[in-house]
Design a protein around this motif. Structure first.
Motif: not given
Length: 300
Positions: A248-266
């Motif tokens: 999903v990184e490509q969608y985050v870079r394009a502004g279509k998605l956003a990280w949630v609780l990014e500091d909890w990613c395992p």
């Protein structure tokens, strides 16, 4: 004597499939012919091997005993034949692989395409499954799973880097929901679940921050058994998805998605290809494993 061996092979197939129709299709015979074959074997032995109902087939105690005695020997014969076939310069036969849709699309299938073009007599059966199949019982040649999901008695070869999971949602969806600052806040959100087939349960969201590790059970409107559909649903604004980060990184870079609780990613140990130590691998199997390994080592 040949008929006895054919009867035993038919019995093994029915016992494995628990279904005469599927077993007959695999063997290339009619269902009625296979039923007569197994019935003839039962008459010669003098014991009932299978319990048949209109919906299912199960093993009797005698059937379980016979299956445990003969199946390993038949598998040894099949493996030896495959190994001999692999001694030729042109490997052939079918290599059955169980994996997940994410692993298949990301690196397994792309790395196998050049191999299949090089060896046109080689066949691949690729089965996507989140159920952590038993590759011996289900007659797979190779499994592809995360490193910590592989049993210790298997030969395992790393074929992918470590995998980070993440939570994402569309900006439109997030505008209508409270900001999630901690894992407990996920109860305020519509979360997109992944169904696990063999456990008859949903995948828990494993989260970690420093030394803290949590497994969160989430709820929402949608459940899939495919991570790509989960991503599509998140893009469409139906909720939060817990998926591999690189997906999903490509969608985050394009502004279509956003990280949630990014500091909890395992982050988990990367995918490995593995096969049983109890079965001699054919040249075809080894070529597939080598192709998957080479792709990882070259960064492709």
């Amino acid at each position: 004597m040949n008929e006895d061996f054919n009867d035993l092979a038919g019995f093994i197939t029915v016992a494995r499939e628990r279904n005469f129709t599927r077993a007959a299709a695999q063997l290339g015979v009619s269902q009625s012919a296979l039923s007569r074959t197994v019935a003839g074997l039962e008459r010669r032995i003098g014991l009932q091997l299978l319990t048949r109902t209109t919906r299912s087939v199960s093993l009797t105690e005698a059937g379980e005993r016979l299956l445990s005695a003969i199946r390993p020997r038949f598998e040894e014969i099949e493996a030896e034949v495959a190994s001999l076939r692999g001694m030729t310069n042109r490997p052939s036969g079918t290599v059955r692989i169980t994996t997940t849709d994410y692993a298949a699309n990301t690196f397994v299938w792309p790395r196998l395409q050049p191999l299949l073009r090089r060896y046109p007599e080689l066949k691949i059966e690729l089965v996507n499954d989140y159920g952590l199949a038993d590759i011996v019982a289900d007659r797979f040649d190779i499994g592809v799973r995360l490193g910590d999901q592989i049993e210790k008695d298997m030969v395992a070869v790393r074929i992918a880097p470590d995998m980070t999971m993440c939570i994402v949602g569309s900006p439109k969806y997030l505008q209508s929901r409270p900001h999630a600052k901690r894992p407990q806040d996920l109860t305020l959100h519509s979360c997109i679940n992944l169904r696990l087939p063999t456990r008859d349960s949903l995948l828990p969201w494993e989260l970690s921050k420093g030394r803290r590790e949590l497994q969160v059970r989430v709820e929402g409107q949608l459940t899939f058994n495919n991570v790509y559909q989960m991503v599509d649903a998140a893009l469409a604004g139906f909720g939060l998805a817990y998926v591999p980060k690189d997906l999903v990184e490509q969608y985050v870079r394009a502004g279509k998605l956003a990280w949630v609780l990014e500091d909890w990613c395992p982050t988990f140990v990367g995918h490995h290809a593995y096969y049983s130590t109890g079965r001699k691998s054919s040249r075809a199997v080894q070529l597939v494993v080598d192709a998957l390994k080479a792709g990882y080592q070259s960064g492709r």
